[in-house]
Design an enzyme around this catalytic site. Structure first.
Site, PDB file in Angstrom:
ATOM      1  N   SER A 189       0.861  -1.181   0.000  1.00 18.56           N
ATOM      2  CA  SER A 189       0.000   0.000   0.000  1.00 18.56           C
ATOM      3  C   SER A 189       0.896   1.229   0.000  1.00 18.56           C
ATOM      4  O   SER A 189       2.038   1.177   0.474  1.00 18.56           O
ATOM      5  CB  SER A 189      -0.864   0.002   1.263  1.00 18.56           C
ATOM      6  OG  SER A 189      -1.376   1.287   1.511  1.00 18.56           O
ATOM      7  N   TYR A 202      -1.504  -1.093  10.337  1.00 15.43           N
ATOM      8  CA  TYR A 202      -1.725  -1.435   8.928  1.00 15.43           C
ATOM      9  C   TYR A 202      -0.515  -0.995   8.093  1.00 15.43           C
ATOM     10  O   TYR A 202       0.044  -1.787   7.328  1.00 15.43           O
ATOM     11  CB  TYR A 202      -3.001  -0.754   8.423  1.00 15.43           C
ATOM     12  CG  TYR A 202      -3.246  -0.926   6.938  1.00 15.43           C
ATOM     13  CD1 TYR A 202      -3.698  -2.136   6.430  1.00 15.43           C
ATOM     14  CD2 TYR A 202      -3.013   0.126   6.045  1.00 15.43           C
ATOM     15  CE1 TYR A 202      -3.916  -2.299   5.069  1.00 15.43           C
ATOM     16  CE2 TYR A 202      -3.228  -0.034   4.688  1.00 15.43           C
ATOM     17  CZ  TYR A 202      -3.684  -1.244   4.199  1.00 15.43           C
ATOM     18  OH  TYR A 202      -3.888  -1.401   2.848  1.00 15.43           O
TER      19      TYR A 202
END
Ligand SMILES: NC(=O)c1ccc[n+]([C@@H]2O[C@H](COP(=O)([O-])OP(=O)(O)OC[C@H]3O[C@@H](n4cnc5c(N)ncnc54)[C@H](OP(=O)(O)O)[C@@H]3O)[C@@H](O)[C@H]2O)c1
Length: 317
Positions: A189, A202
């Site tokens: 990401s 995350y």
């Protein structure tokens, strides 16, 4: 004195030229010229008869499964819900006449799930692995507040976002090494490489994926294996359900179509040209105002996002 100035300006021009050759040209090739005119640089169908996609029943994973099946590659779909797996398998076999295998496991479960996967994939000629499965926060939140509300979250996110990637690579790599070819796409990401407070765990799991893929690529590239890290920004999926597809936040199909063109061109990519912008702006801010101020600005922005998300959650209760 005039001579000094001319020497100085020549040195400056020289530095700019070196920067263009070492940074700007490779960037243009990786993000525009390569994907547009040459991508994907390898024939994905020649990697092997089968591809494995984790988190394959929705979003980016489903779009990869679809795109690979469309090329005539058989696909092994791995996800949690059996009914969704059966529905996607039917959709792909009906549309593309390829073989589809499904494996229903929950990546939050312990190491025994990898024995089940191994049993199901042994003997298949696997040429492509897309490590896509991933979970995120329900909304941006401070670390302690979040894990107090969701005590299982720490264990779950590490099992799903980290263990799945390393274990799946360990399962498919030996055969790829033996064949001297294969493609592994690890979905990270943009949060792995830009300041991401309030989604700290995350972002850290995605930074792990980034680093692991980078080192794996160095270890195995001489053996014909491509390991690519994908760093999406916003893609409209269940994970990002609040958005409607637009130029900056494409649908999963549009995103994957673009990302697949970068395979063999670059080992680290945002996968979609407009997703390079947030990373570029981050670099620019780091250069102009410094990393510390950039992080503070980003923290302020994410606090606003958090406030809005919390009030939306309250409304939906
Ligand atoms: N969407 C974005 O904007 C964005 C941005 C940056 C990075 N990413 C990354 O891209 C990847 C895919 O995201 P997405 O937005 O496409 O997600 P998504 O639409 O929520 O789809 C997630 C997929 O993973 C499966 N899954 C979820 N938890 C699972 C578990 N515990 N065990 C097995 N399967 C599980 C789901 O299947 P079931 O429902 O059957 O469990 C579904 O097929 C993730 O790694 C994410 O971090 C996404």
């Amino acid at each position: 004195m005039a001579l000094d100035y001319s020497i100085l300006s020549s040195i400056c021009v020289g530095i700019v030229c070196v920067q263009i050759i070492h940074i700007v040209l490779p960037w243009l090739y990786a993000n525009i010229i390569g994907p547009t005119f040459f991508g994907p640089k390898i024939n994905l169908c020649q990697m092997g008869a089968w591809a494995v996609v984790t988190g394959a029943t929705d979003g980016i994973g489903k779009a990869y499964a679809k795109a690979l099946a469309k090329k005539g590659i058989n696909v092994i779909l791995i996800s949690r819900s059996l009914s969704k797996l059966e529905a996607v398998a039917k959709e792909l076999t009906d549309a593309y006449k390829v073989q589809i295998k499904i494996i229903d496991i929950d990546f939050k479960d312990g190491p025994q799930i990898y024995q089940k996967i191994e049993k199901n994939i042994t003997g298949l000629d696997i040429g492509i692995l897309v490590n896509n499965v991933g979970i995120c926060y329900l909304c941006p939140e401070f670390f302690i507040e979040y894990i107090t509300c969701y005590p299982q979250f720490l264990r779950d996110i590490i099992s799903v976002n980290i263990h799945s990637v390393t274990h799946m690579c360990a399962l498919v790599l030996p055969n790829m090494i033996a064949k001297k070819k294969g493609v592994i796409i690890n979905v990270s990401s943009i949060s792995a490489v830009t300041p991401s407070p309030l989604v700290s765990v995350y972002a850290a799991t995605k930074a792990f994926v980034d680093k692991f893929s980078d080192e794996l690529q160095t270890e195995y590239q001489s053996q014909g294996i491509i390991v690519q890290t994908l760093r999406p920004y916003l893609v409209v999926t269940n994970m990002m359900h609040k958005f409607k597809p637009n130029l900056f936040a494409p649908s999963a199909e549009v995103y994957v179509d673009s990302a697949l063109k970068t395979v063999g061109i670059t080992s680290q990519t945002n996968g979609y040209f407009l997703h390079t912008l947030p990373q570029f702006i981050n670099h620019l801010l780091n250069l102009i105002v410094g990393r510390h101020i950039t992080k503070i600005l980003r923290f302020k922005l994410l606090k606003i996002v958090r406030k809005r998300a919390l009030s939306n959650l309250d409304k939906n209760k």
